[in-house]
Design a protein around this motif. Structure first.
Motif, PDB file in Angstrom:
ATOM      1  N   GLU A   1     -32.020  38.530  75.935  1.00  0.00           N
ATOM      2  CA  GLU A   1     -32.699  39.558  76.619  1.00  0.00           C
ATOM      3  C   GLU A   1     -33.741  39.282  77.533  1.00  0.00           C
ATOM      4  N   GLY A   2     -33.881  38.099  77.905  1.00  0.00           N
ATOM      5  CA  GLY A   2     -34.786  37.813  78.948  1.00  0.00           C
ATOM      6  C   GLY A   2     -36.046  36.770  78.441  1.00  0.00           C
ATOM      7  N   ALA A   3     -36.280  36.697  77.345  1.00  0.00           N
ATOM      8  CA  ALA A   3     -37.328  36.033  76.719  1.00  0.00           C
ATOM      9  C   ALA A   3     -36.945  35.243  75.677  1.00  0.00           C
ATOM     10  N   ARG A   4     -37.618  34.010  75.123  1.00  0.00           N
ATOM     11  CA  ARG A   4     -37.160  33.380  73.837  1.00  0.00           C
ATOM     12  C   ARG A   4     -37.263  34.045  72.645  1.00  0.00           C
ATOM     13  N   ASP A   5     -36.314  33.715  71.795  1.00  0.00           N
ATOM     14  CA  ASP A   5     -36.256  34.536  70.642  1.00  0.00           C
ATOM     15  C   ASP A   5     -37.040  33.522  69.484  1.00  0.00           C
ATOM     16  N   TYR A   6     -37.596  34.388  68.509  1.00  0.00           N
ATOM     17  CA  TYR A   6     -38.243  33.892  67.200  1.00  0.00           C
ATOM     18  C   TYR A   6     -36.688  33.651  66.392  1.00  0.00           C
ATOM     19  N   LEU A   7     -36.712  32.380  66.066  1.00  0.00           N
ATOM     20  CA  LEU A   7     -35.230  32.179  64.954  1.00  0.00           C
ATOM     21  C   LEU A   7     -35.792  31.999  63.518  1.00  0.00           C
ATOM     22  N   VAL A   8     -34.807  32.564  62.841  1.00  0.00           N
ATOM     23  CA  VAL A   8     -35.222  32.453  61.142  1.00  0.00           C
ATOM     24  C   VAL A   8     -33.706  31.685  60.593  1.00  0.00           C
ATOM     25  N   PRO A   9     -34.048  30.769  60.069  1.00  0.00           N
ATOM     26  CA  PRO A   9     -32.970  29.749  59.342  1.00  0.00           C
ATOM     27  C   PRO A   9     -32.486  30.546  58.212  1.00  0.00           C
ATOM     28  N   ALA A  10     -31.221  30.572  58.478  1.00  0.00           N
ATOM     29  CA  ALA A  10     -30.438  31.420  57.171  1.00  0.00           C
ATOM     30  C   ALA A  10     -29.880  30.371  56.124  1.00  0.00           C
ATOM     31  N   ARG A  11     -30.553  30.740  54.987  1.00  0.00           N
ATOM     32  CA  ARG A  11     -30.512  29.709  53.940  1.00  0.00           C
ATOM     33  C   ARG A  11     -29.098  29.638  53.407  1.00  0.00           C
ATOM     34  N   LYS A  12     -28.332  30.610  53.241  1.00  0.00           N
ATOM     35  CA  LYS A  12     -27.131  30.806  52.704  1.00  0.00           C
ATOM     36  C   LYS A  12     -26.066  30.490  53.649  1.00  0.00           C
ATOM     37  N   HIS A  13     -26.247  29.962  55.004  1.00  0.00           N
ATOM     38  CA  HIS A  13     -25.418  29.922  56.082  1.00  0.00           C
ATOM     39  C   HIS A  13     -25.880  28.869  56.926  1.00  0.00           C
ATOM     40  N   PRO A  14     -25.784  27.209  56.445  1.00  0.00           N
ATOM     41  CA  PRO A  14     -26.447  26.174  56.844  1.00  0.00           C
ATOM     42  C   PRO A  14     -26.187  26.154  58.481  1.00  0.00           C
ATOM     43  N   GLY A  15     -27.205  25.787  59.230  1.00  0.00           N
ATOM     44  CA  GLY A  15     -26.984  25.726  60.451  1.00  0.00           C
ATOM     45  C   GLY A  15     -26.748  27.082  61.370  1.00  0.00           C
ATOM     46  N   LYS A  16     -27.027  28.186  60.823  1.00  0.00           N
ATOM     47  CA  LYS A  16     -27.259  29.489  61.636  1.00  0.00           C
ATOM     48  C   LYS A  16     -28.400  30.049  61.242  1.00  0.00           C
ATOM     49  N   PHE A  17     -28.699  30.916  62.483  1.00  0.00           N
ATOM     50  CA  PHE A  17     -30.088  31.187  62.301  1.00  0.00           C
ATOM     51  C   PHE A  17     -29.957  33.028  62.430  1.00  0.00           C
ATOM     52  N   TYR A  18     -31.006  33.552  62.027  1.00  0.00           N
ATOM     53  CA  TYR A  18     -31.370  34.870  62.305  1.00  0.00           C
ATOM     54  C   TYR A  18     -32.169  34.812  63.600  1.00  0.00           C
ATOM     55  N   ALA A  19     -32.441  35.968  64.356  1.00  0.00           N
ATOM     56  CA  ALA A  19     -33.318  36.152  65.396  1.00  0.00           C
ATOM     57  C   ALA A  19     -34.158  37.466  65.204  1.00  0.00           C
ATOM     58  N   LEU A  20     -35.499  37.447  65.384  1.00  0.00           N
ATOM     59  CA  LEU A  20     -36.191  38.542  65.405  1.00  0.00           C
ATOM     60  C   LEU A  20     -35.988  39.407  66.615  1.00  0.00           C
ATOM     61  N   PRO A  21     -35.950  40.578  66.555  1.00  0.00           N
ATOM     62  CA  PRO A  21     -35.348  41.477  67.704  1.00  0.00           C
ATOM     63  C   PRO A  21     -36.462  41.255  68.685  1.00  0.00           C
ATOM     64  N   GLN A  22     -35.942  41.145  70.065  1.00  0.00           N
ATOM     65  CA  GLN A  22     -36.929  41.160  71.065  1.00  0.00           C
ATOM     66  C   GLN A  22     -37.019  42.759  71.568  1.00  0.00           C
ATOM     67  N   ALA A  23     -36.223  43.618  71.119  1.00  0.00           N
ATOM     68  CA  ALA A  23     -36.222  45.063  71.097  1.00  0.00           C
ATOM     69  C   ALA A  23     -35.210  45.718  70.346  1.00  0.00           C
ATOM     70  N   PRO A  24     -35.066  46.831  69.988  1.00  0.00           N
ATOM     71  CA  PRO A  24     -33.711  47.340  69.331  1.00  0.00           C
ATOM     72  C   PRO A  24     -32.867  47.894  70.014  1.00  0.00           C
ATOM     73  N   GLN A  25     -32.993  47.347  71.242  1.00  0.00           N
ATOM     74  CA  GLN A  25     -32.009  47.764  72.466  1.00  0.00           C
ATOM     75  C   GLN A  25     -30.745  47.974  71.923  1.00  0.00           C
ATOM     76  N   GLN A  26     -29.893  46.998  71.382  1.00  0.00           N
ATOM     77  CA  GLN A  26     -28.454  47.446  71.091  1.00  0.00           C
ATOM     78  C   GLN A  26     -28.445  48.345  69.880  1.00  0.00           C
ATOM     79  N   PHE A  27     -29.251  48.325  68.926  1.00  0.00           N
ATOM     80  CA  PHE A  27     -29.167  49.102  67.686  1.00  0.00           C
ATOM     81  C   PHE A  27     -29.116  50.446  68.153  1.00  0.00           C
ATOM     82  N   LYS A  28     -30.119  50.746  69.108  1.00  0.00           N
ATOM     83  CA  LYS A  28     -30.457  52.034  69.295  1.00  0.00           C
ATOM     84  C   LYS A  28     -29.300  52.982  70.282  1.00  0.00           C
TER      85      LYS A  28
END
Length: 597
Positions: free
Chosen positions: A174-201
């Motif tokens: 999206e142009g800025a750094r993401d805040y990443l959240v580790p996924a406990r059930k999926h080792p080595g993978k991460f969620y990201a907090l949305p920089q904006a709801p752009q794609q969802f909307k």
């Protein structure tokens, strides 16, 4: 009303003689004699004076620290000396009982509550719960609540549905750094907090929802500024199906001005339609794509007129000038403004002016005056009249524009008669370049939002790919909303056609497979028949900051982070237990160990 009969801002002269119970914080106590003291009780709604007149009540009040919470029961009486500065200034309470509901155990406060804004910001943020007791600070949060409610009501009245979108999602460029959240059930993978709801909307539009909005939380790991909070911010996110930018403009122009006029520091806001200024025109006339239309100063190009005047910094550069008529600034003031411009723009500003006779003098006047033809050309181009100051910047085009843009802003605020401050002036910046040459890469890159529809669609992209059109001349159907020189939002008519999307990304060396990989949900959704759609997302925090007349965005956020993205009240970010890291399959490598490897 719980344990109270009235609030501390409610009682008036007509309540004299009534027995009442008030609750609140003991803001102050002033002892006058052995058994006489004046206590100020404060709650969310105001303050009321309590008069202690007995030995029994004095014994209760004396050991209580300020900012303890009390319940006072007593009789309302008329004050002998009226205080017209407060709504309850005609009455006072004579107590028959005073009960401590919540004791303040600290004899000394970190700061005086009513003067907390004068305290060091670190102390304010550390003890934000005390800072918020200050009515001035509290009122900004109340303003925020009222404005958000007004925005929500206005959008619902325009038939928009409020739909919440996910907070845990996939990382996206999206142009800025993401805040990443580790996924406990999926080792080595991460969620990201949305920089904006752009794609969802946009997916909601594809799903058949016609009008969506949300007071949306957004998360970007970026540095703080006066008008940008690090970490978390909120925006009035909206999207419309089967819509053009004119449809978006009509909604915004109907929703925002009444709210700004009602809740703002100023009660005048632009009427619809807002002025529309093409991006390239804004850069030429104002030196910025965030013009403050309250200022009547404009930028003039003097490259041809001054390129051969003999002044070294002008040679081979673009030269921009800002003339200021009827200027009464002293030389010392002018030099100070030029120094401030250099700090903000990163390059020097120069100046000359005309005296009462119209002759050019001061600053770099000797270079302008070296050739009568130059004097004549400059005078004609600028329409110079006596007592006109001209501030000049030079460099590559973007730098010259930046200097002149900063000059317009500073001179407008400093020179009498050139800025109508007490109003909200909106404008749209339209027709942004789709592409630019990256400063670091030297290659073609998206200039702004890669999801914007290029004006001319697939055909213009194909012509650029065939070498028939300069890619830098392609415009995006994108727009910015600006108010009083502050960008409130970017928006666009979206690129909803997969073929056009792929063509647009090919221009920046991303093939169809990469587009599918980076934006799988949106790409696939668009292949199932997407409607044309457009939207925008004005920043709520910036709007409130403008309405409150505050210089810092932290003043309108209940619990803001500091400039280093730290919540020093809650001690966040903080270390976590090793067991928590183990569950998330995360190991922390110290910097020294990392270097040694």
């Amino acid at each position: 009303m719980q344990s109270r009969t009235h609030t501390c801002g409610e009682l008036r002269k007509e309540n004299v003689g009534e027995k009442v119970s008030l609750v609140g914080w003991m803001e102050n106590v002033r002892e006058v004699g052995g058994n006489l003291a004046f206590v100020i009780l404060r709650d969310f709604y105001g303050i009321t004076q309590v008069v202690v007149e007995t030995e029994e009540m004095m014994a209760v009040i004396k050991p209580i620290n300020k900012e303890s919470t009390l319940k006072v029961t007593g009789t309302v009486r008329e004050r002998s000396s009226i205080n017209n500065k407060i709504p309850t200034g005609e009455i006072e309470i004579v107590p028959e009982s005073i009960e401590v509901l919540g004791k303040n155990y600290h004899a000394e406060l970190p700061f005086e509550i009513n003067h907390s804004r004068e305290a060091d910001e670190t102390f304010r943020l550390k003890h934000r719960y005390l800072d918020l007791r200050n009515p001035e600070v509290k009122n900004n949060i109340v303003l925020r609540c009222n404005v958000v409610a007004a925005l929500r009501n206005a959008m619902i009245e325009h038939d928009f549905l409020e739909i919440t979108t996910p907070i845990l999602t996939a990382s996206s460029p999206e142009g800025a750094r993401d805040y990443l959240v580790p996924a406990r059930k999926h080792p080595g993978k991460f969620y990201a907090l949305p920089q904006a709801p752009q794609q969802f909307k946009q997916l909601l539009m594809t799903a058949g929802f016609d009008r969506y909005f949300q007071i949306a939380p957004c998360f970007r790991d970026e540095d703080a500024r006066g008008d940008r909070s690090p970490g978390e911010f909120y925006q009035l996110d909206m999207e419309m199906a089967f819509a053009s930018k004119d449809d978006v403009f009509e909604i915004i122009e109907d929703v925002l001005p009444p709210i700004f006029a009602k809740y703002g520091t100023y009660n005048i806001a632009s009427d619809a339609p807002f002025k529309r200024i093409p991006y390239l025109q804004a850069m030429e006339e104002f030196g910025t794509d965030k013009p403050d239309l309250r200022i009547d100063l404009r930028v003039t190009d003097l490259t041809e007129e001054l390129k051969d005047c003999g002044f070294g910094p002008f040679e081979g550069n673009v030269i921009k000038a800002v003339p200021v008529s009827d200027c009464k600034l002293t030389r010392k003031q002018i030099d100070k403004i030029c120094a401030d411009i250099e700090v903000q723009a990163g390059a020097k500003a120069y100046w000359f002016k005309t005296d009462e006779t119209g002759a050019i003098a001061g600053g770099i006047a000797k270079f302008v005056n070296a050739d009568p033809a130059t004097v004549e050309a400059v005078t004609k181009k600028l329409g110079l009249a006596p007592n006109t100051l001209v501030v000049v910047g030079a460099g590559k085009k973007t730098l010259a524009q930046k200097i002149s843009g900063v000059a317009v802003k500073m001179l407008g605020a400093s020179c009498e008669g050139h800025m109508d401050k007490e109003r909200y002036e909106f404008c749209w910046i339209v027709d942004f370049p789709m592409y630019e040459i990256g400063e670091e890469s030297g290659l073609l890159e998206f200039c702004h939002n890669p999801f914007s529809m290029p004006i001319g669609g697939k055909e213009i992209i194909e012509k650029a790919q065939a070498g028939e059109v300069d890619p830098l001349s392609i415009m995006a159907d994108q727009y910015d909303l600006v108010c009083n020189g502050i960008e409130l939002s970017s928006g666009a008519v979206r690129n909803h056609d997969p073929e056009v999307m792929v063509k647009a990304f090919e221009m920046v060396r991303l093939g169809e497979d990469e587009v599918k990989a980076k934006f799988p949900a949106m790409y696939n959704a668009f292949t199932y028949g997407a409607p044309p759609h457009a939207g925008i997302a004005p920043g709520v925090d910036r709007m409130i900051m403008l309405l409150a007349g505050e210089e810092s965005i932290r003043e309108i956020i209940a619990f803001p982070m500091n400039k280093n993205a730290q919540d020093i009240m809650m001690d966040a970010p903080s270390e976590v237990e090793p067991g928590q890291l183990d569950e998330l399959h995360i190991a922390i490598v110290k910097q020294d160990e990392d270097k040694s490897e």
